[in-house]
Design a protein around this motif. Structure first.
Motif, PDB file in Angstrom:
ATOM      1  N   LEU A   1      31.624  62.014  35.016  1.00 36.41           N
ATOM      2  CA  LEU A   1      33.082  62.068  34.953  1.00 36.41           C
ATOM      3  C   LEU A   1      33.482  63.528  34.805  1.00 36.41           C
ATOM      4  CD1 LEU A   1      33.692  59.188  32.367  1.00 36.41           C
ATOM      5  CD2 LEU A   1      33.734  59.003  34.850  1.00 36.41           C
ATOM      6  N   THR A   2      34.460  63.942  35.578  1.00 44.49           N
ATOM      7  CA  THR A   2      34.885  65.339  35.516  1.00 44.49           C
ATOM      8  C   THR A   2      36.395  65.437  35.361  1.00 44.49           C
ATOM      9  OG1 THR A   2      35.118  65.493  37.928  1.00 44.49           O
ATOM     10  CG2 THR A   2      32.974  66.080  36.988  1.00 44.49           C
ATOM     11  N   MET A   3      36.843  66.515  34.745  1.00 44.89           N
ATOM     12  CA  MET A   3      38.269  66.800  34.673  1.00 44.89           C
ATOM     13  C   MET A   3      38.474  68.292  34.420  1.00 44.89           C
ATOM     14  SD  MET A   3      39.665  65.589  30.894  1.00 44.89           S
ATOM     15  CE  MET A   3      41.239  66.438  31.138  1.00 44.89           C
ATOM     16  N   THR A   4      39.616  68.768  34.867  1.00 39.97           N
ATOM     17  CA  THR A   4      40.037  70.135  34.600  1.00 39.97           C
ATOM     18  C   THR A   4      41.257  70.094  33.694  1.00 39.97           C
ATOM     19  OG1 THR A   4      39.227  70.902  36.745  1.00 39.97           O
ATOM     20  CG2 THR A   4      40.836  72.306  35.614  1.00 39.97           C
ATOM     21  N   VAL A   5      41.207  70.779  32.572  1.00 45.16           N
ATOM     22  CA  VAL A   5      42.311  70.762  31.620  1.00 45.16           C
ATOM     23  C   VAL A   5      43.511  71.512  32.213  1.00 45.16           C
ATOM     24  CG1 VAL A   5      43.099  71.502  29.343  1.00 45.16           C
ATOM     25  CG2 VAL A   5      40.771  70.609  29.639  1.00 45.16           C
ATOM     26  N   THR A   6      44.654  70.832  32.207  1.00 40.79           N
ATOM     27  CA  THR A   6      45.892  71.477  32.668  1.00 40.79           C
ATOM     28  C   THR A   6      46.874  71.555  31.513  1.00 40.79           C
ATOM     29  OG1 THR A   6      46.653  69.313  33.481  1.00 40.79           O
ATOM     30  CG2 THR A   6      45.583  70.792  35.072  1.00 40.79           C
TER      31      THR A   6
ATOM     32  N   ILE B   1      38.734  67.508  21.821  1.00 39.40           N
ATOM     33  CA  ILE B   1      38.197  67.040  23.085  1.00 39.40           C
ATOM     34  C   ILE B   1      37.974  65.528  23.096  1.00 39.40           C
ATOM     35  CG2 ILE B   1      35.787  67.471  22.441  1.00 39.40           C
ATOM     36  CD1 ILE B   1      35.355  68.320  25.403  1.00 39.40           C
ATOM     37  N   ASP B   2      37.625  64.928  21.938  1.00 38.22           N
ATOM     38  CA  ASP B   2      37.410  63.481  21.932  1.00 38.22           C
ATOM     39  C   ASP B   2      38.689  62.732  22.265  1.00 38.22           C
ATOM     40  OD1 ASP B   2      38.569  64.233  19.531  1.00 38.22           O
ATOM     41  OD2 ASP B   2      37.251  63.020  18.267  1.00 38.22           O
ATOM     42  N   ARG B   3      39.819  63.225  21.741  1.00 37.68           N
ATOM     43  CA  ARG B   3      41.096  62.580  22.046  1.00 37.68           C
ATOM     44  C   ARG B   3      41.521  62.853  23.496  1.00 37.68           C
ATOM     45  NH1 ARG B   3      45.233  60.275  19.430  1.00 37.68           N
ATOM     46  NH2 ARG B   3      44.332  60.710  17.375  1.00 37.68           N
ATOM     47  N   VAL B   4      41.275  64.047  23.979  1.00 38.04           N
ATOM     48  CA  VAL B   4      41.624  64.387  25.364  1.00 38.04           C
ATOM     49  C   VAL B   4      40.861  63.489  26.337  1.00 38.04           C
ATOM     50  CG1 VAL B   4      41.428  66.173  27.152  1.00 38.04           C
ATOM     51  CG2 VAL B   4      42.317  66.755  24.885  1.00 38.04           C
ATOM     52  N   ILE B   5      39.588  63.248  26.053  1.00 34.97           N
ATOM     53  CA  ILE B   5      38.768  62.409  26.935  1.00 34.97           C
ATOM     54  C   ILE B   5      39.324  60.984  26.989  1.00 34.97           C
ATOM     55  CG2 ILE B   5      36.507  61.300  27.169  1.00 34.97           C
ATOM     56  CD1 ILE B   5      35.274  63.923  26.122  1.00 34.97           C
ATOM     57  N   THR B   6      39.630  60.404  25.822  1.00 39.12           N
ATOM     58  CA  THR B   6      40.112  59.017  25.799  1.00 39.12           C
ATOM     59  C   THR B   6      41.515  58.897  26.389  1.00 39.12           C
ATOM     60  OG1 THR B   6      40.875  59.298  23.510  1.00 39.12           O
ATOM     61  CG2 THR B   6      38.687  58.356  23.843  1.00 39.12           C
ATOM     62  N   ASP B   7      42.319  59.939  26.252  1.00 42.11           N
ATOM     63  CA  ASP B   7      43.655  59.908  26.849  1.00 42.11           C
ATOM     64  C   ASP B   7      43.590  60.026  28.369  1.00 42.11           C
ATOM     65  OD1 ASP B   7      44.828  59.636  24.404  1.00 42.11           O
ATOM     66  OD2 ASP B   7      45.425  61.730  24.188  1.00 42.11           O
ATOM     67  N   HIS B   8      42.614  60.790  28.861  1.00 44.82           N
ATOM     68  CA  HIS B   8      42.529  61.042  30.306  1.00 44.82           C
ATOM     69  C   HIS B   8      41.850  59.900  31.042  1.00 44.82           C
ATOM     70  CE1 HIS B   8      42.467  63.615  33.901  1.00 44.82           C
ATOM     71  NE2 HIS B   8      41.254  63.126  34.124  1.00 44.82           N
ATOM     72  N   PHE B   9      40.784  59.359  30.454  1.00 43.32           N
ATOM     73  CA  PHE B   9      40.041  58.272  31.094  1.00 43.32           C
ATOM     74  C   PHE B   9      40.402  56.965  30.394  1.00 43.32           C
ATOM     75  CE2 PHE B   9      37.403  62.104  31.591  1.00 43.32           C
ATOM     76  CZ  PHE B   9      37.300  62.143  32.981  1.00 43.32           C
ATOM     77  N   ALA B  10      41.182  56.136  31.078  1.00 45.35           N
ATOM     78  CA  ALA B  10      41.779  54.948  30.451  1.00 45.35           C
ATOM     79  C   ALA B  10      40.738  53.955  29.933  1.00 45.35           C
ATOM     80  CB  ALA B  10      42.703  54.251  31.445  1.00 45.35           C
TER      81      ALA B  10
ATOM     82  N   TRP C   1      29.069  60.077  23.240  1.00 45.17           N
ATOM     83  CA  TRP C   1      28.654  60.989  24.310  1.00 45.17           C
ATOM     84  C   TRP C   1      28.598  62.432  23.806  1.00 45.17           C
ATOM     85  CZ3 TRP C   1      32.536  58.706  28.401  1.00 45.17           C
ATOM     86  CH2 TRP C   1      32.077  57.447  28.808  1.00 45.17           C
ATOM     87  N   LEU C   2      29.584  62.812  22.996  1.00 43.13           N
ATOM     88  CA  LEU C   2      29.604  64.171  22.438  1.00 43.13           C
ATOM     89  C   LEU C   2      28.416  64.389  21.504  1.00 43.13           C
ATOM     90  CD1 LEU C   2      33.433  64.272  21.862  1.00 43.13           C
ATOM     91  CD2 LEU C   2      32.193  66.041  23.128  1.00 43.13           C
TER      92      LEU C   2
ATOM     93  N   LEU D   1      32.608  68.141  32.024  1.00 46.50           N
ATOM     94  CA  LEU D   1      31.658  67.299  32.742  1.00 46.50           C
ATOM     95  C   LEU D   1      31.025  66.342  31.753  1.00 46.50           C
ATOM     96  CD1 LEU D   1      29.954  66.469  35.211  1.00 46.50           C
ATOM     97  CD2 LEU D   1      28.347  68.288  34.588  1.00 46.50           C
ATOM     98  N   ILE D   2      31.132  65.055  32.044  1.00 44.94           N
ATOM     99  CA  ILE D   2      30.566  64.028  31.174  1.00 44.94           C
ATOM    100  C   ILE D   2      29.490  63.286  31.956  1.00 44.94           C
ATOM    101  CG2 ILE D   2      31.032  61.997  29.749  1.00 44.94           C
ATOM    102  CD1 ILE D   2      34.009  62.843  29.765  1.00 44.94           C
ATOM    103  N   ALA D   3      28.257  63.393  31.491  1.00 42.89           N
ATOM    104  CA  ALA D   3      27.149  62.675  32.127  1.00 42.89           C
ATOM    105  C   ALA D   3      27.055  61.290  31.507  1.00 42.89           C
ATOM    106  CB  ALA D   3      25.852  63.453  31.944  1.00 42.89           C
ATOM    107  N   ALA D   4      28.048  60.471  31.795  1.00 41.43           N
ATOM    108  CA  ALA D   4      28.146  59.147  31.168  1.00 41.43           C
ATOM    109  C   ALA D   4      27.053  58.229  31.688  1.00 41.43           C
ATOM    110  CB  ALA D   4      29.520  58.546  31.450  1.00 41.43           C
ATOM    111  N   PRO D   5      26.376  57.502  30.786  1.00 39.22           N
ATOM    112  CA  PRO D   5      25.352  56.557  31.237  1.00 39.22           C
ATOM    113  C   PRO D   5      25.977  55.412  32.007  1.00 39.22           C
ATOM    114  CG  PRO D   5      25.778  56.290  28.883  1.00 39.22           C
ATOM    115  CD  PRO D   5      26.534  57.510  29.325  1.00 39.22           C
ATOM    116  N   GLU D   6      25.217  54.823  32.896  1.00 39.80           N
ATOM    117  CA  GLU D   6      25.714  53.675  33.650  1.00 39.80           C
ATOM    118  C   GLU D   6      26.021  52.538  32.686  1.00 39.80           C
ATOM    119  OE1 GLU D   6      26.455  53.389  36.815  1.00 39.80           O
ATOM    120  OE2 GLU D   6      25.879  55.465  37.216  1.00 39.80           O
TER     121      GLU D   6
END
Length: 301
Positions: free
Chosen positions: A3-8, A14-23, A33-34, A59-64
């Motif tokens: 999973l990837t994202m660019t902060v705008t 970061i934990d809150r940003v990740i959960t807010d961005h990826f529903a 993951w962190l 960049l999040i190397a999330a497990p399947e």
């Protein structure tokens, strides 16, 4: 599964940003993951407390994800009605409706699969399930045994032609005999495990009528016009009368028990094949009735 994202415009931990961005990502998943070092910012691993900055590259190397499937289990069920097309079941408090992470088996679906053939709609985890009620809510559910019946029942839910009434013990003494709560619902921006009344949320309407008053508690009958997640629990909390025993939306000081005092007491729908109108009622569970006896006795005033 990267999973990837660019902060705008995002800011904060970061934990809150990740959960807010990826529903579909929960806070506990992000923290895990962190902790495992699966999250990097600009090529470097960071901790959950890291505060993102503009143009950060995540960049999040999330497990399947683990693939779940439901298997038949010989679980006792309270079948209220059944024919070749539909089934109505009275679900007990404490039973999860279908398998999910944390509840891989022992669910209503597992028991239904052992008992009968279910509609294939909704896949391997929710076969036959047209609508749901929460784990600690008891009462009536309609289940589809064929795809045709499933489509017909789902259409009735969408058209608001089903009857779904609940009995609930709520905090406080409701002065009005009847009322309507028309307030949009969506994910709580402060807590992703909860839902809340939010601007721009999904249309949600609950009608209620007082059945009995006990001083500091009230027994109400709630009729759903829409069927949003946690609708009655959120709506009653919104008007300052949360459901008693509710661990998510109610106060800590509440009635003893194993969850919210909420029971799907009445269910009505038109049979999707015969066209006959069907109405069903489920009596209150013993623990619910016992609490009403104690309330009438004044044990919690």
């Amino acid at each position: 599964m990267d999973l990837t994202m660019t902060v705008t415009t995002e800011r904060g931990r970061i934990d809150r940003v990740i959960t807010d961005h990826f529903a579909d990502v929960t806070r506990s998943q992000a923290d895990k993951w962190l902790h495992l070092g699966l999250v990097t910012v600009n090529g470097k691993t960071v901790k959950a407390s890291y505060k993102v900055a503009e143009d950060d590259q995540l960049l999040i190397a999330a497990p399947e994800p683990t693939v779940l499937s439901a298997r038949p289990q010989d679980i006792p069920l309270d079948i209220v009605y059944e024919d070749d097309d539909v089934l109505v079941v009275n679900k007990p408090q404490g039973m999860v409706v279908h398998p999910a992470p944390g509840h891989p088996d022992g669910t209503l679906v597992n028991g239904l699969m052992y008992h009968t053939t279910l509609s294939p709609i909704n896949g391997v985890l929710r076969p036959g399930i047209v609508h749901r009620i929460d784990k600690d809510t008891s009462g009536l559910l309609m289940v589809a045994k064929t795809a045709l019946a499933h489509q017909g029942l789902a259409a009735q839910l969408k058209d608001k032609t089903t009857t779904r009434e609940y009995l609930a013990i709520v905090h406080g003494n409701i002065k009005e005999d009847t009322g309507t709560i028309d307030a949009p619902l969506g994910r709580d921006p402060k807590d992703r495990k909860k839902h809340a009344v939010v601007a721009g949320g999904r249309h949600a309407v609950t009608h209620f009528a007082v059945v009995e008053r006990f001083g500091t508690y009230t027994l109400v009958r709630c009729r759903l016009e829409t069927g949003r997640t946690h609708q009655i629990r959120v709506h009653m909390a919104y008007i300052k009368h949360p459901v008693a025993g509710d661990p998510l939306y109610g106060p800590k000081h509440t009635l003893p028990g194993n969850g919210q005092y909420l029971h799907a007491a009445t269910l009505g729908f038109t049979h999707p094949v015969t066209g006959k109108r069907l109405e069903f009622a489920a009596p209150l569970p013993d623990y619910f009735e016992a609490m009403l006896v104690r309330l009438r006795r004044g044990d919690f005033n």
